[in-house]
Design an enzyme around this catalytic site. Structure first.
Site, PDB file in Angstrom:
ATOM      1  N   ASN A 289      83.092  50.307   2.415  1.00  0.00           N
ATOM      2  CA  ASN A 289      84.378  50.298   2.667  1.00  0.00           C
ATOM      3  C   ASN A 289      84.986  51.300   3.821  1.00  0.00           C
ATOM      4  O   ASN A 289      86.044  50.972   4.209  1.00  0.00           O
ATOM      5  CB  ASN A 289      84.810  50.735   1.161  1.00  0.00           C
ATOM      6  CG  ASN A 289      84.383  49.153   0.831  1.00  0.00           C
ATOM      7  OD1 ASN A 289      84.180  47.878   0.796  1.00  0.00           O
ATOM      8  ND2 ASN A 289      84.597  49.456  -0.494  1.00  0.00           N
TER       9      ASN A 289
ATOM     10  N   HIS B 115      91.414  42.749  -9.164  1.00  0.00           N
ATOM     11  CA  HIS B 115      90.780  43.997  -9.571  1.00  0.00           C
ATOM     12  C   HIS B 115      90.724  44.625 -10.753  1.00  0.00           C
ATOM     13  O   HIS B 115      91.674  44.868 -11.475  1.00  0.00           O
ATOM     14  CB  HIS B 115      90.631  45.851  -8.272  1.00  0.00           C
ATOM     15  CG  HIS B 115      89.863  46.037  -8.258  1.00  0.00           C
ATOM     16  ND1 HIS B 115      90.025  47.274  -9.274  1.00  0.00           N
ATOM     17  CD2 HIS B 115      88.769  46.569  -7.932  1.00  0.00           C
ATOM     18  CE1 HIS B 115      88.631  48.178  -8.529  1.00  0.00           C
ATOM     19  NE2 HIS B 115      88.027  47.743  -7.702  1.00  0.00           N
TER      20      HIS B 115
ATOM     21  N   GLU C  39      96.189  41.195  -5.132  1.00  0.00           N
ATOM     22  CA  GLU C  39      95.386  42.250  -3.719  1.00  0.00           C
ATOM     23  C   GLU C  39      96.552  42.022  -2.432  1.00  0.00           C
ATOM     24  O   GLU C  39      96.677  40.318  -2.365  1.00  0.00           O
ATOM     25  CB  GLU C  39      94.020  42.040  -3.952  1.00  0.00           C
ATOM     26  CG  GLU C  39      93.595  42.013  -5.296  1.00  0.00           C
ATOM     27  CD  GLU C  39      91.960  42.936  -5.158  1.00  0.00           C
ATOM     28  OE1 GLU C  39      90.873  42.564  -3.932  1.00  0.00           O
ATOM     29  OE2 GLU C  39      91.551  42.635  -5.875  1.00  0.00           O
TER      30      GLU C  39
ATOM     31  N   SER D 271      89.323  41.995  -2.374  1.00  0.00           N
ATOM     32  CA  SER D 271      88.098  42.768  -2.406  1.00  0.00           C
ATOM     33  C   SER D 271      87.169  42.005  -1.699  1.00  0.00           C
ATOM     34  O   SER D 271      85.914  42.791  -1.510  1.00  0.00           O
ATOM     35  CB  SER D 271      88.174  43.641  -2.804  1.00  0.00           C
ATOM     36  OG  SER D 271      88.011  43.396  -4.692  1.00  0.00           O
TER      37      SER D 271
ATOM     38  N   ASP E 162      98.194  45.413  -4.456  1.00  0.00           N
ATOM     39  CA  ASP E 162      96.472  46.326  -4.584  1.00  0.00           C
ATOM     40  C   ASP E 162      96.311  46.048  -2.935  1.00  0.00           C
ATOM     41  O   ASP E 162      95.915  45.107  -2.934  1.00  0.00           O
ATOM     42  CB  ASP E 162      96.100  46.576  -5.626  1.00  0.00           C
ATOM     43  CG  ASP E 162      95.360  46.895  -5.066  1.00  0.00           C
ATOM     44  OD1 ASP E 162      94.719  47.658  -3.858  1.00  0.00           O
ATOM     45  OD2 ASP E 162      94.452  47.167  -5.938  1.00  0.00           O
TER      46      ASP E 162
ATOM     47  N   HIS F 272      91.914  47.065   0.709  1.00  0.00           N
ATOM     48  CA  HIS F 272      90.962  46.370   1.674  1.00  0.00           C
ATOM     49  C   HIS F 272      92.425  46.127   2.701  1.00  0.00           C
ATOM     50  O   HIS F 272      92.039  45.534   3.930  1.00  0.00           O
ATOM     51  CB  HIS F 272      90.146  45.489   1.122  1.00  0.00           C
ATOM     52  CG  HIS F 272      89.175  46.176   0.082  1.00  0.00           C
ATOM     53  ND1 HIS F 272      88.071  46.765   0.586  1.00  0.00           N
ATOM     54  CD2 HIS F 272      89.435  46.058  -1.058  1.00  0.00           C
ATOM     55  CE1 HIS F 272      87.463  46.361  -0.425  1.00  0.00           C
ATOM     56  NE2 HIS F 272      88.561  46.408  -1.353  1.00  0.00           N
TER      57      HIS F 272
ATOM     58  N   LYS G 228      89.127  53.864   1.230  1.00  0.00           N
ATOM     59  CA  LYS G 228      88.854  53.300   2.179  1.00  0.00           C
ATOM     60  C   LYS G 228      88.539  53.415   3.396  1.00  0.00           C
ATOM     61  O   LYS G 228      87.662  53.975   3.899  1.00  0.00           O
ATOM     62  CB  LYS G 228      88.408  51.753   1.575  1.00  0.00           C
ATOM     63  CG  LYS G 228      88.556  51.572   0.190  1.00  0.00           C
ATOM     64  CD  LYS G 228      88.460  50.457  -0.022  1.00  0.00           C
ATOM     65  CE  LYS G 228      87.906  50.260  -1.790  1.00  0.00           C
ATOM     66  NZ  LYS G 228      88.398  49.758  -2.816  1.00  0.00           N
TER      67      LYS G 228
HETATM   68  C1  LIG Z   1      88.497  49.625  -4.444  1.00  0.00           C
HETATM   69  C2  LIG Z   1      88.995  49.589  -5.245  1.00  0.00           C
HETATM   70  C3  LIG Z   1      90.291  50.215  -5.692  1.00  0.00           C
HETATM   71  C4  LIG Z   1      90.520  51.255  -6.288  1.00  0.00           C
HETATM   72  O1  LIG Z   1      90.210  52.445  -4.976  1.00  0.00           O
HETATM   73  P1  LIG Z   1      89.667  53.855  -5.415  1.00  0.00           P
HETATM   74  O2  LIG Z   1      90.153  54.852  -4.752  1.00  0.00           O
HETATM   75  O3  LIG Z   1      88.031  53.862  -5.099  1.00  0.00           O
HETATM   76  O4  LIG Z   1      89.787  54.029  -6.524  1.00  0.00           O
HETATM   77  C5  LIG Z   1      91.633  48.917  -6.259  1.00  0.00           C
HETATM   78  N1  LIG Z   1      92.005  48.204  -6.290  1.00  0.00           N
HETATM   79  C6  LIG Z   1      90.822  47.821  -5.338  1.00  0.00           C
HETATM   80  C7  LIG Z   1      91.115  46.400  -5.039  1.00  0.00           C
HETATM   81  C8  LIG Z   1      90.245  47.763  -5.169  1.00  0.00           C
HETATM   82  O5  LIG Z   1      89.131  47.415  -3.532  1.00  0.00           O
END
Ligand SMILES: *Cc1c(COP(=O)(O)O)cnc(C)c1O
Length: 386
Positions: A50, A136, A180, A184, A209, A212, A242
């Protein structure tokens, strides 16, 4: 032994996962360069990371991290509320707020910690959460901790979200809509303008969220900036782990909400601050994201080149899923690609819904045209033999 039943429990659970081809093992993987991974002595072109912009390997980011570690030490030493709020935090939060055009930003220990802290700080047992079914795991964990009434809508179905709000919003005190920005495991964009309009109509708060989205869509500013006019999303959460290439989570929002989170989010208050080197690396990486639009555009362009070669629909993000159905098929395809020198991970339930096990191909700015052509050729061959 008194823990015999524990050993039987663990062994039984693992055996059940094994029979369903769902047992996971951690495989030691080194980084050879931005787009190459090392498994044992095997060097693979990685389409499984990522770190979309390769910033975890950028010399300026590494240099900033080393300098901060040298100046401030390897760890923060305490919670941000005690003595762990080292001077590097202010610059990072300012930079995040500027990038998103919000009044303020709050940095958490990780994206996961941000979601499990923010959601229960904003809603509780009197309140309603309306969320996309593909959200997620940590958004569901946050919703569970909030003890709110939770309703899910079908993936990206803004009309169903509107119907749920119309039917249920009135019975609850406050309401949070969760999605999101870039999904993801699907790589598609949420219908944010429609969700925002519904949220406004029903006095609900939209939280995205954008784990990505930051650094790869909307000129690097994320999924709220894809259509030109920035969307006024109340709570924009994301990760520094990421595209930013470091570690940590963040929320960009108003000053009042940010201060409430600093006072109420347990996963900020009762955990140690991030190591100084991690904070400095993220700040430097965000500076690069804000100043290098050509770099930011590359992962999506690379994903589009791959999709064109495979004659599949044009992707909306650097994440391209190849849905294969059963876990066996996904694991087999991943192993065959590894034989050919490509690292592409198989994603199985419960990470994705039953019957939709898949390969998840992620593109980086560091992939060359040869890397992408090579993968497209290997993928075509592997899928034909499956
Ligand atoms: C990876 C991810 C997270 C968590 O983030 P980290 O910083 O790795 O804990 C939260 N939400 C989504 C959609 C993700 O893909």
């Amino acid at each position: 032994m008194s823990d015999d039943s524990l050993q039987r429990f663990a062994t039984g659970k693992l055996a059940s996962l094994e029979t369903r081809k769902l047992r996971r093992t951690l495989i030691e993987t080194g980084r050879k360069s931005e787009a190459h991974a090392l498994r044992g002595s095997h060097e693979l072109v990685s389409f499984a990371c990522n770190d979309y912009l390769g910033l975890s390997q950028h010399p300026d980011v590494i240099e900033a991290s080393c300098r901060a570690t040298h100046d401030f030490g390897a760890g923060a030493g305490a919670s941000r509320h005690v003595t762990g709020n080292h001077p590097l935090y202010a610059a990072l939060e300012r930079r995040l707020a500027d990038l998103k055009g919000t009044e303020d930003a709050v940095v958490f220990g990780s994206g996961y910690l941000a979601n499990v802290g923010v959601i229960p700080a904003l809603v509780g047992s009197e309140d309603l959460i309306v969320m996309d079914e593909h959200c997620h795991s940590c958004l569901f964990a946050g919703a569970t901790l909030a003890r709110s009434h939770v309703l899910r809508f079908a993936h990206n179905d803004a009309a169903q979200a509107e119907a749920l709000l119309a039917g249920h919003r009135g019975q609850h005190h406050h309401c949070l809509v969760l999605t999101e920005g870039v999904f993801s495991m699907d790589g598609d964009l949420a219908p944010l303008p429609a969700l925002l309009a519904s949220a406004r109509r029903h006095d609900a708060w939209l939280m995205t969220d954008d784990a990505h989205g930051l650094g790869v869509v909307g000129d690097g500013r994320g999924s709220g900036f894809v259509d030109g006019v920035p969307l006024e999303i109340a709570v924009q959460m994301g990760t520094l782990s990421k595209a930013v290439g470091s570690y940590g989570g963040y929320v960009c929002t108003s000053r009042a909400v940010a201060d409430l989170l600093r006072n109420r989010a347990r996963s900020l208050i009762y955990t140690t601050g991030l190591p100084p080197g991690v904070v400095a690396a993220a700040t430097k990486a965000l500076e690069i994201i804000a100043s290098d639009p050509a770099l930011v555009a590359k992962p999506l362009a690379n994903a589009a080149a791959f999709a064109a070669a495979l004659k599949i629909p044009e992707p909306q993000s650097p994440i391209v899923p190849i849905v294969l159905g059963t876990p066996e098929r996904a694991v087999q395809a991943s192993a065959a690609l590894e034989e050919l020198g490509f690292l592409v991970v198989a994603i199985r339930p419960p990470t994705v819904p039953e019957g939709t096990a898949r390969l998840r191909v992620t593109f980086s700015a560091a992939h060359s045209a040869e890397d992408i052509e090579g993968l497209a050729g290997a993928m075509t061959a592997v899928l034909a033999r499956l």
